[in-house]
Design an enzyme around this catalytic site. Structure first.
Site, PDB file in Angstrom:
ATOM      1  N   ASN A 267      14.327  18.536  14.373  1.00  0.00           N
ATOM      2  CA  ASN A 267      15.602  19.255  14.476  1.00  0.00           C
ATOM      3  C   ASN A 267      15.349  20.748  14.361  1.00  0.00           C
ATOM      4  OD1 ASN A 267      18.465  19.588  14.594  1.00  0.00           O
ATOM      5  ND2 ASN A 267      18.493  19.891  12.381  1.00  0.00           N
TER       6      ASN A 267
ATOM      7  N   HIS B 141      17.150  24.302  13.209  1.00  0.00           N
ATOM      8  CA  HIS B 141      18.287  24.778  12.406  1.00  0.00           C
ATOM      9  C   HIS B 141      18.258  26.309  12.326  1.00  0.00           C
ATOM     10  CE1 HIS B 141      21.549  24.257   9.564  1.00  0.00           C
ATOM     11  NE2 HIS B 141      21.024  25.278   8.906  1.00  0.00           N
TER      12      HIS B 141
ATOM     13  N   GLY C 172      22.521  24.464  25.350  1.00  0.00           N
ATOM     14  CA  GLY C 172      21.197  23.958  25.727  1.00  0.00           C
ATOM     15  C   GLY C 172      20.175  25.028  26.067  1.00  0.00           C
TER      16      GLY C 172
ATOM     17  N   ILE D  22      25.592  13.315  13.701  1.00  0.00           N
ATOM     18  CA  ILE D  22      24.685  12.870  12.638  1.00  0.00           C
ATOM     19  C   ILE D  22      24.147  11.480  12.992  1.00  0.00           C
ATOM     20  CG2 ILE D  22      24.504  12.382  10.146  1.00  0.00           C
ATOM     21  CD1 ILE D  22      25.240  15.326  10.767  1.00  0.00           C
ATOM     22  N   LEU D  23      22.840  11.321  12.874  1.00  0.00           N
ATOM     23  CA  LEU D  23      22.219  10.030  13.188  1.00  0.00           C
ATOM     24  C   LEU D  23      22.274   9.118  11.964  1.00  0.00           C
ATOM     25  CD1 LEU D  23      19.140  11.496  15.079  1.00  0.00           C
ATOM     26  CD2 LEU D  23      21.189  10.477  16.090  1.00  0.00           C
TER      27      LEU D  23
ATOM     28  N   ASN E 168      17.945  26.083  24.098  1.00  0.00           N
ATOM     29  CA  ASN E 168      16.664  25.594  23.558  1.00  0.00           C
ATOM     30  C   ASN E 168      16.057  24.544  24.480  1.00  0.00           C
ATOM     31  OD1 ASN E 168      16.035  26.858  20.828  1.00  0.00           O
ATOM     32  ND2 ASN E 168      18.227  26.385  20.657  1.00  0.00           N
TER      33      ASN E 168
END
Ligand code: GRF
Length: 183
Positions: free
Chosen positions: A100, A102, A12, A85-86, A14
């Site tokens: 998101n 990446h 966490g 994954i949603l 970010n």
């Protein structure tokens, strides 16, 4: 004021960058809740220290369904190191509302299995000269949505996956805040 949910799976850092930017008034939004897909995510601890409500939604096929009531009424969802994954249905409902982060220059090194150190290892194995980080909108296809912001860094001759991860993380902390400023 824009209210976001931040979803995490691990450290966490970010999330911390967002919390710090809000506290320093660099960013004018609020975090409604932090949701993790496992109870061990250190991001939960960071959120609790900042006084932000936290939830754990276990990984599994019904994850997106369980997220629904937790994010209701919020404006955006930020995936900051979230590995689950949603569902397609959830992504469609929240179209252009889920960001998101990446750790590569998408569309390179994205997709299934490309996360964390796997990304940096693959980048170095292919002798890339540059890597970087990307913030993008989430769609059904993994790491396929429109790019919001991207920043690159040079890869040095002595680069290791660990040193590259550190470089990329620093970029992530910056571009995530920049992307959020645009909301
Ligand atoms: C980041 O590298 C992000 O790109 C990836 O997972 C990592 C999360 O880092 N999806 P942290 O948990 O924010 O420190």
């Amino acid at each position: 004021m824009v209210k976001i949910a931040v979803l995490v799976s691990g450290n966490g850092s970010n999330l911390q960058a967002i919390i710090d930017a809000i506290e320093s008034k660099e960013l004018e939004l609020s975090i409604g809740c932090v949701i993790a897909d496992n109870a061990k995510a250190y991001g939960l601890q960071r959120a609790q220290w900042a006084g932000i409500p936290t939830y754990v939604v276990k990984r599994g096929a019904d994850l997106s369904e369980k997220l629904e009531p937790l994010v209701e009424g919020l404006d955006y969802i930020v995936l900051a190191g979230f590995l689950s994954i949603l569902s397609a249905q959830f992504c469609e409902k929240w179209k252009n509302k889920i960001m998101n982060l990446h750790p590569s220059l998408l569309p390179k090194y994205g997709g299934k299995g490309m996360y964390g150190m796997f990304v940096h290892q693959a980048v170095l194995e292919n002798n890339e000269k540059y890597s970087g980080a990307t913030v993008h909108w989430v769609t059904e296809g993994i790491d396929k949505g429109a790019i919001i912001l991207q920043k690159s860094c040079e890869i040095s001759g002595a680069e290791t996956p660990e040193s590259l991860a550190e470089k990329v993380h620093k970029i992530e902390h910056k571009i995530l805040i920049e992307a959020l400023k645009g909301l």
